[in-house]
Design a protein around this motif. Structure first.
Motif, short mmCIF file in Angstrom:
data_model
loop_
_atom_site.label_atom_id
_atom_site.label_comp_id
_atom_site.label_asym_id
_atom_site.label_seq_id
_atom_site.Cartn_x
_atom_site.Cartn_y
_atom_site.Cartn_z
N LEU A 13 -3.04 7.37 7.93
CA LEU A 13 -1.83 6.68 7.51
C LEU A 13 -1.40 7.39 6.32
CD1 LEU A 13 -2.63 3.08 7.96
CD2 LEU A 13 -1.42 4.42 9.53
N ASP A 14 -0.12 7.79 6.42
CA ASP A 14 0.58 8.49 5.14
C ASP A 14 1.95 7.54 4.70
OD1 ASP A 14 2.93 9.10 6.53
OD2 ASP A 14 2.24 11.11 6.94
N LEU A 24 3.23 -5.14 10.88
CA LEU A 24 2.03 -5.11 10.01
C LEU A 24 1.38 -6.10 10.41
CD1 LEU A 24 1.01 -3.90 7.47
CD2 LEU A 24 1.91 -5.71 6.23
N THR A 25 1.83 -7.42 10.90
CA THR A 25 0.92 -8.27 11.19
C THR A 25 -0.04 -7.97 12.60
OG1 THR A 25 2.51 -9.34 12.62
CG2 THR A 25 2.35 -10.39 10.23
N SER A 57 4.84 0.80 3.88
CA SER A 57 4.35 1.94 3.93
C SER A 57 3.09 2.09 4.43
CB SER A 57 4.89 2.49 2.51
OG SER A 57 3.63 2.05 1.57
N GLY A 58 2.78 3.26 4.79
CA GLY A 58 1.29 3.66 5.45
C GLY A 58 0.40 3.20 4.14
N ASP A 59 0.71 3.47 2.93
CA ASP A 59 -0.45 2.84 1.96
C ASP A 59 -0.40 1.38 1.86
OD1 ASP A 59 -2.17 3.20 -0.30
OD2 ASP A 59 -0.49 2.62 -1.47
N GLU A 60 0.77 0.74 1.97
CA GLU A 60 0.45 -0.82 2.10
C GLU A 60 -0.03 -1.42 3.42
OE1 GLU A 60 2.07 -3.13 -0.17
OE2 GLU A 60 1.92 -1.12 -1.36
N ILE A 61 -0.16 -0.53 4.68
CA ILE A 61 -0.70 -0.64 5.72
C ILE A 61 -2.26 -0.75 5.48
CG2 ILE A 61 -1.26 -0.29 8.24
CD1 ILE A 61 1.51 1.11 8.08
N ARG A 62 -2.45 0.27 4.99
CA ARG A 62 -4.01 0.50 4.55
C ARG A 62 -4.53 -0.62 3.65
NH1 ARG A 62 -6.68 1.52 0.48
NH2 ARG A 62 -4.74 1.94 -0.78
N VAL A 68 -7.51 -7.90 4.73
CA VAL A 68 -7.79 -8.79 5.66
C VAL A 68 -9.53 -8.49 6.03
CG1 VAL A 68 -7.80 -9.01 8.07
CG2 VAL A 68 -5.66 -8.90 6.95
N ARG A 69 -10.05 -7.22 5.99
CA ARG A 69 -11.44 -6.91 6.40
C ARG A 69 -11.95 -7.62 5.05
NH1 ARG A 69 -10.84 -1.50 7.04
NH2 ARG A 69 -11.60 -1.13 5.11
N LEU A 70 -11.57 -7.53 3.74
CA LEU A 70 -12.41 -7.97 2.80
C LEU A 70 -12.64 -9.45 3.15
CD1 LEU A 70 -11.17 -5.86 -0.26
CD2 LEU A 70 -13.63 -5.85 0.65
N GLN A 71 -11.59 -10.11 3.40
CA GLN A 71 -11.44 -11.62 3.43
C GLN A 71 -12.42 -12.11 4.60
OE1 GLN A 71 -7.20 -12.14 4.04
NE2 GLN A 71 -6.91 -13.04 1.65
#
Length: 110
Positions: A13-14, A24-25, A57-62, A68-71
Motif C-alpha cells: 500500500l502506498d 476501509l471497513t 490513504s494507503g498509510d491510513e489503511i495500513r 484492528v489486528r492489535l485489538q
C-alpha cells in the motif's frame, strides 16, 4: 475501488491509494462504528468532514489494519491501541534515524 480484499493482502500500500469509509471497513474486516471510534481517538486522520466524505490513504489503511489486528490479537482497548501505534511509529522513526546516522558514520570513515 476495483480491487478485492484478497488483492490488497498481497499489494504494497502506498500513499497514492485512496479509499472511502465503506472500502476501509471492508479492507479492515471491521464495522463502521469501529472506524469512527478510531477517527475520534485520533488513530486515523481521514480527509473530509463526514464519514460519507472520508477518504483514507494507503498509510491510513495500513494503520487501521494494524489497529484492528492489535485489538484482536492482544485484546487491547482503543487507548491501548493508540499507545501501541504511537510506540510503533516512534520505533520506525528511531530506526530510520539510526540508519541515517550509520550511513553518515560510514561515509566519514572513508
Amino acid at each position: 475501488m476495483t480491487q478485492t480484499e484478497t488483492d490488497i493482502e498481497g499489494t504494497l500500500l502506498d500513499e497514492a491509494l485512496i479509499v472511502s469509509f465503506a472500502e476501509l471497513t471492508r479492507l479492515c474486516g471491521t464495522n463502521g462504528r469501529a472506524v469512527k471510534l478510531m477517527v475520534a481517538e485520533g488513530l486515523l486522520r481521514p480527509q473530509g468532514c463526514q464519514p460519507d466524505d472520508w477518504r483514507f490513504s494507503g498509510d491510513e489503511i495500513r494503520r487501521a489494519r494494524l489497529a484492528v489486528r492489535l485489538q484482536h490479537d492482544l485484546d487491547l482497548n482503543l487507548a491501548g491501541t493508540a499507545l501501541a501505534l504511537d510506540l510503533l511509529d516512534e520505533l520506525d522513526r528511531l530506526r530510520t534515524r539510526l540508519q541515517a546516522l550509520e550511513l553518515l558514520a560510514e561515509q566519514r570513515r572513508r
